[in-house]
Design a protein around this motif. Structure first.
Motif, PDB file in Angstrom:
ATOM      1  N   ASP A   1       0.835  -1.365  -0.088  1.00 25.96           N
ATOM      2  CA  ASP A   1      -0.203  -0.239  -0.123  1.00 25.96           C
ATOM      3  C   ASP A   1       0.682   1.127  -0.040  1.00 25.96           C
ATOM      4  OD1 ASP A   1       0.925  -0.309   2.552  1.00 25.96           O
ATOM      5  OD2 ASP A   1      -0.746   0.418   3.520  1.00 25.96           O
ATOM      6  N   ARG A   2       2.088   1.113  -0.787  1.00 21.32           N
ATOM      7  CA  ARG A   2       2.861   2.234  -0.529  1.00 21.32           C
ATOM      8  C   ARG A   2       2.826   3.068  -1.944  1.00 21.32           C
ATOM      9  NH1 ARG A   2       5.311  -1.272   2.491  1.00 21.32           N
ATOM     10  NH2 ARG A   2       6.179  -0.853   4.263  1.00 21.32           N
ATOM     11  N   VAL A   3       3.089   4.326  -1.734  1.00 21.10           N
ATOM     12  CA  VAL A   3       2.827   5.212  -2.974  1.00 21.10           C
ATOM     13  C   VAL A   3       4.191   6.210  -3.096  1.00 21.10           C
ATOM     14  CG1 VAL A   3       1.696   7.346  -3.936  1.00 21.10           C
ATOM     15  CG2 VAL A   3       0.324   5.378  -2.541  1.00 21.10           C
ATOM     16  N   LEU A   4       4.650   6.330  -4.241  1.00 19.51           N
ATOM     17  CA  LEU A   4       5.842   7.297  -4.614  1.00 19.51           C
ATOM     18  C   LEU A   4       5.246   8.904  -4.937  1.00 19.51           C
ATOM     19  CD1 LEU A   4       8.852   7.174  -4.891  1.00 19.51           C
ATOM     20  CD2 LEU A   4       8.629   6.844  -7.020  1.00 19.51           C
ATOM     21  N   ILE A   5       5.731   9.825  -4.463  1.00 20.81           N
ATOM     22  CA  ILE A   5       5.166  11.065  -4.703  1.00 20.81           C
ATOM     23  C   ILE A   5       6.091  11.863  -4.856  1.00 20.81           C
ATOM     24  CG2 ILE A   5       4.165  12.799  -3.530  1.00 20.81           C
ATOM     25  CD1 ILE A   5       2.513  11.160  -2.053  1.00 20.81           C
ATOM     26  N   LYS A   6       6.114  12.810  -6.021  1.00 19.59           N
ATOM     27  CA  LYS A   6       7.059  13.789  -6.365  1.00 19.59           C
ATOM     28  C   LYS A   6       6.361  15.307  -5.621  1.00 19.59           C
ATOM     29  CE  LYS A   6      10.176  16.222  -8.616  1.00 19.59           C
ATOM     30  NZ  LYS A   6      11.366  16.150  -8.017  1.00 19.59           N
ATOM     31  N   PRO A   7       7.099  15.547  -4.643  1.00 21.32           N
ATOM     32  CA  PRO A   7       6.369  16.703  -3.750  1.00 21.32           C
ATOM     33  C   PRO A   7       6.687  18.080  -4.709  1.00 21.32           C
ATOM     34  CG  PRO A   7       8.528  15.854  -2.688  1.00 21.32           C
ATOM     35  CD  PRO A   7       8.439  15.167  -4.046  1.00 21.32           C
ATOM     36  N   GLU A   8       5.790  18.979  -4.361  1.00 23.77           N
ATOM     37  CA  GLU A   8       5.847  20.382  -5.075  1.00 23.77           C
ATOM     38  C   GLU A   8       7.199  20.797  -4.498  1.00 23.77           C
ATOM     39  OE1 GLU A   8       2.595  22.631  -4.497  1.00 23.77           O
ATOM     40  OE2 GLU A   8       1.204  21.525  -5.942  1.00 23.77           O
ATOM     41  N   ALA A   9       7.652  21.989  -5.133  1.00 21.03           N
ATOM     42  CA  ALA A   9       8.846  22.953  -4.594  1.00 21.03           C
ATOM     43  C   ALA A   9       8.319  23.598  -3.368  1.00 21.03           C
ATOM     44  CB  ALA A   9       9.527  23.652  -5.918  1.00 21.03           C
ATOM     45  N   ALA A  10       9.165  24.004  -2.441  1.00 17.97           N
ATOM     46  CA  ALA A  10       9.013  24.655  -1.296  1.00 17.97           C
ATOM     47  C   ALA A  10       8.806  26.040  -1.819  1.00 17.97           C
ATOM     48  CB  ALA A  10      10.168  24.297  -0.301  1.00 17.97           C
ATOM     49  N   GLU A  11       7.986  26.729  -0.818  1.00 21.54           N
ATOM     50  CA  GLU A  11       7.888  28.105  -1.028  1.00 21.54           C
ATOM     51  C   GLU A  11       9.184  28.842  -0.943  1.00 21.54           C
ATOM     52  OE1 GLU A  11       5.231  30.074  -2.155  1.00 21.54           O
ATOM     53  OE2 GLU A  11       4.046  28.230  -2.566  1.00 21.54           O
ATOM     54  N   GLN A  12       9.783  29.665  -1.834  1.00 16.05           N
ATOM     55  CA  GLN A  12      11.012  30.490  -1.826  1.00 16.05           C
ATOM     56  C   GLN A  12      10.568  31.952  -1.386  1.00 16.05           C
ATOM     57  OE1 GLN A  12      13.340  29.640  -4.862  1.00 16.05           O
ATOM     58  NE2 GLN A  12      13.459  27.408  -4.384  1.00 16.05           N
ATOM     59  N   LYS A  13       9.352  32.484  -1.506  1.00 15.50           N
ATOM     60  CA  LYS A  13       8.978  33.857  -1.236  1.00 15.50           C
ATOM     61  C   LYS A  13       7.659  33.774  -0.467  1.00 15.50           C
ATOM     62  CE  LYS A  13       8.897  36.337  -4.946  1.00 15.50           C
ATOM     63  NZ  LYS A  13       9.078  37.200  -6.073  1.00 15.50           N
ATOM     64  N   THR A  14       7.788  35.016   0.413  1.00 13.91           N
ATOM     65  CA  THR A  14       6.380  35.124   1.069  1.00 13.91           C
ATOM     66  C   THR A  14       5.458  36.143   0.075  1.00 13.91           C
ATOM     67  OG1 THR A  14       7.084  37.333   1.984  1.00 13.91           O
ATOM     68  CG2 THR A  14       7.744  35.350   3.266  1.00 13.91           C
ATOM     69  N   ALA A  15       4.164  36.074   0.607  1.00 18.32           N
ATOM     70  CA  ALA A  15       3.216  36.760  -0.043  1.00 18.32           C
ATOM     71  C   ALA A  15       3.466  38.267  -0.413  1.00 18.32           C
ATOM     72  CB  ALA A  15       1.855  36.789   0.413  1.00 18.32           C
ATOM     73  N   SER A  16       4.383  38.691   0.560  1.00 12.25           N
ATOM     74  CA  SER A  16       4.755  40.291   0.345  1.00 12.25           C
ATOM     75  C   SER A  16       6.146  40.420  -0.479  1.00 12.25           C
ATOM     76  CB  SER A  16       4.945  40.765   1.869  1.00 12.25           C
ATOM     77  OG  SER A  16       6.032  40.304   2.520  1.00 12.25           O
ATOM     78  N   GLY A  17       6.717  39.171  -0.962  1.00 10.72           N
ATOM     79  CA  GLY A  17       7.608  39.051  -1.790  1.00 10.72           C
ATOM     80  C   GLY A  17       8.895  39.017  -1.188  1.00 10.72           C
ATOM     81  N   LEU A  18       9.161  38.770   0.121  1.00 15.86           N
ATOM     82  CA  LEU A  18      10.589  38.400   0.943  1.00 15.86           C
ATOM     83  C   LEU A  18      11.036  37.108   0.531  1.00 15.86           C
ATOM     84  CD1 LEU A  18       9.629  40.135   4.369  1.00 15.86           C
ATOM     85  CD2 LEU A  18      10.843  40.967   2.387  1.00 15.86           C
ATOM     86  N   TYR A  19      12.125  36.900   0.417  1.00 14.34           N
ATOM     87  CA  TYR A  19      12.729  35.618   0.295  1.00 14.34           C
ATOM     88  C   TYR A  19      13.000  34.751   1.293  1.00 14.34           C
ATOM     89  CZ  TYR A  19      13.434  36.737  -4.780  1.00 14.34           C
ATOM     90  OH  TYR A  19      13.423  37.085  -6.162  1.00 14.34           O
ATOM     91  N   ILE A  20      12.767  33.459   1.792  1.00 15.28           N
ATOM     92  CA  ILE A  20      12.801  32.748   2.636  1.00 15.28           C
ATOM     93  C   ILE A  20      13.932  31.937   2.520  1.00 15.28           C
ATOM     94  CG2 ILE A  20      11.814  30.996   3.917  1.00 15.28           C
ATOM     95  CD1 ILE A  20       9.175  31.732   2.675  1.00 15.28           C
ATOM     96  N   ALA A  21      15.034  31.903   3.610  1.00 12.16           N
ATOM     97  CA  ALA A  21      16.193  31.325   3.737  1.00 12.16           C
ATOM     98  C   ALA A  21      15.703  29.631   3.505  1.00 12.16           C
ATOM     99  CB  ALA A  21      16.931  31.497   5.060  1.00 12.16           C
ATOM    100  N   SER A  22      16.665  29.036   3.082  1.00 13.51           N
ATOM    101  CA  SER A  22      16.202  27.579   2.620  1.00 13.51           C
ATOM    102  C   SER A  22      16.291  26.924   3.823  1.00 13.51           C
ATOM    103  CB  SER A  22      17.599  26.976   1.661  1.00 13.51           C
ATOM    104  OG  SER A  22      18.678  27.067   2.714  1.00 13.51           O
ATOM    105  N   ASN A  23      16.995  27.215   4.872  1.00  9.23           N
ATOM    106  CA  ASN A  23      16.727  26.358   6.091  1.00  9.23           C
ATOM    107  C   ASN A  23      15.377  26.819   7.077  1.00  9.23           C
ATOM    108  OD1 ASN A  23      17.621  28.820   6.965  1.00  9.23           O
ATOM    109  ND2 ASN A  23      19.058  27.956   8.652  1.00  9.23           N
ATOM    110  N   ALA A  24      14.824  27.506   6.685  1.00  8.07           N
ATOM    111  CA  ALA A  24      13.482  28.136   7.233  1.00  8.07           C
ATOM    112  C   ALA A  24      12.499  27.814   6.373  1.00  8.07           C
ATOM    113  CB  ALA A  24      13.440  29.759   7.328  1.00  8.07           C
ATOM    114  N   GLN A  25      12.558  27.308   5.075  1.00  9.87           N
ATOM    115  CA  GLN A  25      11.347  26.988   4.200  1.00  9.87           C
ATOM    116  C   GLN A  25      10.604  25.721   4.770  1.00  9.87           C
ATOM    117  OE1 GLN A  25      12.972  26.276   0.414  1.00  9.87           O
ATOM    118  NE2 GLN A  25      13.528  28.355   0.038  1.00  9.87           N
TER     119      GLN A  25
END
Length: 95
Positions: free
Chosen positions: A8-32
């Motif tokens: 009953d296992r499934v292989l999933i390709k995750p979506e890319a992590a958000e790199q910007k906030t809604a206001s346009g600020l970039y998020i550090a990779s360790n905080a995503q």
């Protein structure tokens, strides 16, 4: 790719992590935050019930799904990151 999940296992390709906030600020990779959405790439044959019969899977390749934040195991195949998880860790199909 030649990977076939078992049971009953499934292989999933995750979506890319958000790199910007809604206001346009970039998020550090360790905080995503880890994504909780992805696309089903491959599915196993299904879980066996007490009578030895296979139960049908709720998802199929191509489905967009929402899954648990800490569910599954990360695997790397052909340089790409995937998640291998049980179908029970998938909460919903996005239509």
């Amino acid at each position: 790719m030649s990977l076939k999940p078992l049971g009953d296992r499934v292989l999933i390709k995750p979506e890319a992590a958000e790199q910007k906030t809604a206001s346009g600020l970039y998020i550090a990779s360790n905080a995503q935050e880890k994504p909780q959405r992805g696309e089903v790439v491959a599915v196993g044959e299904g879980k066996l019930n007490d009578n030895g019969e296979r139960l049908p899977m709720d998802v199929k390749p191509g489905d967009k799904v929402i899954y648990g934040k800490f569910g599954g195991n990360e695997v790397k195949i052909d340089g790409e990151d995937y998640l291998l998880m049980r179908v029970d860790d998938i909460y919903a199909i996005v239509e």
